[in-house]
Design an enzyme around this catalytic site. Structure first.
Site, PDB file in Angstrom:
ATOM      1  N   GLU A  58       0.759  -1.204  -0.032  1.00 19.37           N
ATOM      2  CA  GLU A  58       0.146   0.075  -0.049  1.00 19.37           C
ATOM      3  C   GLU A  58       0.823   1.300  -0.035  1.00 19.37           C
ATOM      4  OE1 GLU A  58      -3.353   1.892   2.771  1.00 19.37           O
ATOM      5  OE2 GLU A  58      -2.998   0.078   3.122  1.00 19.37           O
ATOM      6  N   ARG A 300       5.300 -13.510   9.207  1.00 22.16           N
ATOM      7  CA  ARG A 300       6.114 -12.457   8.888  1.00 22.16           C
ATOM      8  C   ARG A 300       7.768 -12.549   9.685  1.00 22.16           C
ATOM      9  NH1 ARG A 300       4.301  -7.308   9.734  1.00 22.16           N
ATOM     10  NH2 ARG A 300       2.210  -8.011   8.884  1.00 22.16           N
ATOM     11  N   LYS A 310       4.596   0.954  10.833  1.00 25.47           N
ATOM     12  CA  LYS A 310       4.560   2.047  10.072  1.00 25.47           C
ATOM     13  C   LYS A 310       4.362   3.099  11.111  1.00 25.47           C
ATOM     14  CE  LYS A 310       3.518   0.231   5.556  1.00 25.47           C
ATOM     15  NZ  LYS A 310       2.161  -0.086   4.704  1.00 25.47           N
TER      16      LYS A 310
HETATM   17  P1  ATP Z   1      -0.268  -2.024   6.787  1.00 23.13           P
HETATM   18  O1  ATP Z   1      -0.390  -2.155   8.216  1.00 23.13           O
HETATM   19  O2  ATP Z   1      -0.134  -0.507   6.579  1.00 23.13           O
HETATM   20  O3  ATP Z   1      -1.017  -3.113   5.758  1.00 23.13           O
HETATM   21  P2  ATP Z   1       1.919  -3.641   6.138  1.00 23.13           P
HETATM   22  O4  ATP Z   1       3.159  -3.745   6.766  1.00 23.13           O
HETATM   23  O5  ATP Z   1       1.176  -4.806   5.823  1.00 23.13           O
HETATM   24  O6  ATP Z   1       1.185  -2.301   6.681  1.00 23.13           O
HETATM   25  P3  ATP Z   1       1.708  -3.379   3.141  1.00 23.13           P
HETATM   26  O7  ATP Z   1       2.154  -2.354   2.340  1.00 23.13           O
HETATM   27  O8  ATP Z   1       0.152  -3.769   3.163  1.00 23.13           O
HETATM   28  O9  ATP Z   1       2.115  -2.914   4.594  1.00 23.13           O
HETATM   29  O10 ATP Z   1       2.711  -4.724   2.720  1.00 23.13           O
HETATM   30  C1  ATP Z   1       2.869  -5.187   1.514  1.00 23.13           C
HETATM   31  C2  ATP Z   1       3.434  -6.586   1.649  1.00 23.13           C
HETATM   32  O11 ATP Z   1       4.298  -6.854   2.306  1.00 23.13           O
HETATM   33  C3  ATP Z   1       2.087  -7.446   2.082  1.00 23.13           C
HETATM   34  O12 ATP Z   1       2.000  -8.778   1.271  1.00 23.13           O
HETATM   35  C4  ATP Z   1       2.508  -7.909   3.497  1.00 23.13           C
HETATM   36  O13 ATP Z   1       1.962  -9.015   3.973  1.00 23.13           O
HETATM   37  C5  ATP Z   1       4.110  -7.934   3.311  1.00 23.13           C
HETATM   38  N1  ATP Z   1       4.841  -7.699   4.842  1.00 23.13           N
HETATM   39  C6  ATP Z   1       4.661  -6.560   5.445  1.00 23.13           C
HETATM   40  N2  ATP Z   1       5.421  -6.775   6.700  1.00 23.13           N
HETATM   41  C7  ATP Z   1       5.844  -7.878   6.552  1.00 23.13           C
HETATM   42  C8  ATP Z   1       6.731  -8.724   7.415  1.00 23.13           C
HETATM   43  N3  ATP Z   1       7.172  -8.058   8.714  1.00 23.13           N
HETATM   44  N4  ATP Z   1       7.484  -9.994   7.037  1.00 23.13           N
HETATM   45  C9  ATP Z   1       6.888 -10.391   5.682  1.00 23.13           C
HETATM   46  N5  ATP Z   1       6.143  -9.517   4.838  1.00 23.13           N
HETATM   47  C10 ATP Z   1       5.760  -8.405   5.218  1.00 23.13           C
END
Ligand code: ATP
Ligand code: MG
Length: 599
Positions: A58, A300, A310
């Site tokens: 996002e 994750r 974030k």
């Molecule tokens: P938000 O809370 O804003 O959704 P987010 O960290 O999930 O934050 P996104 O931009 O939705 O941010 O994440 C993009 C991709 O990265 C998604 O597929 C998410 O699952 C993956 N991702 C985010 N954080 C991690 C992590 N700590 N380990 C592995 N993958 C991650």
């Protein structure tokens, strides 16, 4: 709570690979699934690869180490199976999204060594996509769902909707608008799009089944599909005043892009039934084509000594705790890049962390180990005196300068020699002298109780014997005195006659290059700064950034921004990509030579 689930096996081949996108990963459950799908030809389709993944951020913030894991996983699987990975922005929340984030995210993915332009049967295919590109299609599908009796316009207030949703132990209650006629819902949905209603006055909801409000899975209780929101979108401007929800947009975007394996983190497990229901319902109605994408969840990446939320990262930037999103102590990709960490080290690290279905913590020391392993064979050696103290060689002629040499890299002779002169005055580390030596100290100390002062070798130069020192009015040592042995030069036959235990680095005073060096360390003192309701801001490491005025070997005058070196005895350093200039370098410490934490 702490459980290390990583195999962390050494993989020197990966460290030495030139292309950052070429590391070889260990088998994992996703690879097993893909192997099975290939064997059964589940995704055999004309003109399309059998593996299509996507990375769907996002655009509402900067990417961090966890995203690096997701990027390396999705693009890495596509690479290894000759498939493709789509770069897709999930841009359905106009209020929080900005072009600035789109730009830096694309830059970070490229820097990690990946690209979304692939050769296709009819030339290059650019797989940079935006969920907002599908707004019209998404809208058509919503009309289809209404017409097929699978969606309705709800006019409850937000409070009523919340109250009627129930919770884990209480089934929800049907909305009084749930049985609104198809015609009425359709007319109202069109009016929602046309801007005839106020923000928040109506929403479009799915009706997955007659008794969906009683589903044990909260995500199946008539989830929202569209809301009214007058907000300017970074790509579609003011064309829309209704925006689709993430849970509606994501599965359809995957299907429209022919994605095969839609990989996300574990918290989306409970969303999978709706994901499946939605795309199957649309495919049954001829709105989407089979075979449909399948969602898979993995744990994750959680790393000790950092925060990745974030909101918390933004707070640290906004409160000036760090200098920006790219502060070299930040776990953001831009921060890690500025710190001097290479894409190759991040590939090695994310591979070694493995991909599993059980949550765990990876210790930051394993990232630091990967950085050292990657940089050791690459980084040219250099000398830096970080806390300078003057050493005066009293018996060295004042106008003499003797050329000394040392390999650019001790294991790769072909990289040649560095040249630097030794003169009467040299800079040494304050640590390499002790007025009163502690037990087992082998470096410089003065004559004590009639015994001569200690002897050390000035690396690649001569053996010297300490004769005394000078103090200023405050009692601070400001210079150390010694004599040298003319026949002791490194690399000459005479050198073998001198057996010394200490070997210290130095830089000649007249040729030394003065430079700012920033010594970075972990940002937090606590391994889990945001766990268990702790206030992460009270756990900051006050020593996470120290700035010193150092003296560097003259050769550093030509260091290019982002060029990395090993400063002997200190660690790995990079010329800062923002503040460093050829002729006037500024260095960041990437990592020390050894792990000194927990000792
Ligand atoms: P938000 O809370 O804003 O959704 P987010 O960290 O999930 O934050 P996104 O931009 O939705 O941010 O994440 C993009 C991709 O990265 C998604 O597929 C998410 O699952 C993956 N991702 C985010 N954080 C991690 C992590 N700590 N380990 C592995 N993958 C991650
Ligand atoms: Mg997310």
């Amino acid at each position: 709570m702490s459980k290390d689930n990583s195999p962390l096996k050494a993989n020197p081949a990966a460290a030495a690979s030139k292309n950052p996108a070429e590391t070889t990963a260990a088998p994992n459950f996703l690879r097993n699934i893909i192997d099975q799908d290939q064997a059964s030809q589940k995704y055999l389709r004309p003109g399309l690869p059998q593996v299509i993944t996507r990375f769907p951020p996002e655009p509402n913030g900067y990417l961090h180490i966890g995203h690096a894991k997701s990027i390396c996983l999705n693009f890495g699987l596509a690479r290894d199976y000759q498939g493709r990975c789509n770069m897709r922005f999930d841009d359905t929340n106009p209020a929080k999204e900005e072009q600035e984030y789109v730009d830096t995210i694309l830059d970070s993915v490229k820097w990690l060594g990946f690209d979304w332009v692939y050769p296709g049967p009819n030339g290059e295919e650019n797989h940079l996509h935006y969920a907002s590109d599908y707004f019209e299609r998404l809208y058509e599908m919503a009309e289809y769902l209404i017409k097929a009796g699978f969606a309705y316009v709800d006019s409850q207030s937000a409070e009523e909707m919340k109250a009627n949703r129930g919770d884990f132990s209480t089934p929800g209650k049907n909305s009084p608008y749930r049985n609104r006629s198809i015609e009425e819902s359709l007319t109202m949905f069109r009016a929602m799009r046309a801007g005839e209603y106020a923000d928040g006055s109506h929403i479009l909801r799915a009706k997955p089944s007659e008794d969906a409000m009683a589903s044990p899975n909260m995500n199946m209780r008539d989830p929202a599909l569209y809301r009214i929101r007058r907000a300017h979108h970074h790509r579609t401007g003011d064309a829309w005043c209704i925006y689709p929800m993430y849970d509606y947009t994501h599965p359809i975007s995957d299907a429209l892009e022919n994605v095969t394996h839609s990989i996300c983190t574990l918290e989306f497990q409970d969303h999978r039934p709706f994901y499946d229901w939605l795309i199957n319902t649309l495919a049954d109605g001829g709105m989407l084509q089979r075979p449909l994408p399948q969602q898979y969840e993995f744990a994750r990446l959680n790393m000790t000594y950092v925060v990745t939320s974030k909101r918390k990262l933004r707070q640290m930037v906004e409160e000036g705790i760090v200098t920006g999103w790219d502060d070299p102590r930040m776990p953001t990709i831009v921060g890690m890049r500025r710190r001097g960490i290479t894409p190759e080290a991040l590939h090695l690290f994310t591979d070694r962390c493995g991909t599993t279905k059980s949550d765990g913590w990876i210790d930051i020391s394993s990232l630091e180990g990967c950085i050292r392993e990657d940089l050791d064979p690459k980084a040219p050696r250099a000398t830096a005196v970080l806390n300078p103290l003057k050493l005066i060689i009293d018996n060295f002629p004042a106008d003499l300068s003797v050329d000394c040499t040392s390999p650019v890299h001790p294991h790769f002779e072909e990289r040649g020699l560095r040249h630097f002169p030794i003169t009467r005055e040299v800079w040494i580390e304050q640590d390499d002298f002790m007025e009163v030596p502690v037990k087992g100290y082998f470096r410089l100390y003065p004559p004590i109780d009639g015994k001569p002062g200690n002897r050390v070798r000035l690396r690649h130069g001569f053996v010297v014997e300490c004769t005394g020192f000078d103090k200023d009015a405050d009692g601070k040592v400001i210079a150390v005195h010694c004599n040298y042995f003319e026949d002791s030069k490194s690399g000459t036959p005479g050198s073998a006659n001198y057996k010394v235990k200490g070997n210290i680095h130095w830089v000649s005073v007249p040729t030394a290059l003065a430079a700012e060096v920033r010594l970075f360390d972990r940002l937090f003192l606590d391994a889990h700064p945001d766990a268990g309701g702790k206030d992460f801001l009270t756990l900051l490491n006050p020593q996470s950034k120290q700035v010193v005025q150092a003296y560097l070997e003259l050769g550093m005058v030509s260091a290019q921004p982002e060029e990395r070196f090993q400063f002997e005895r200190h660690g790995y350093f990079v010329a800062d990509r923002v503040d460093s200039q050829v002729g006037q370098p500024v260095f960041n410490r990437i990592v020390t030579l050894k792990d000194s934490w927990g000792k």
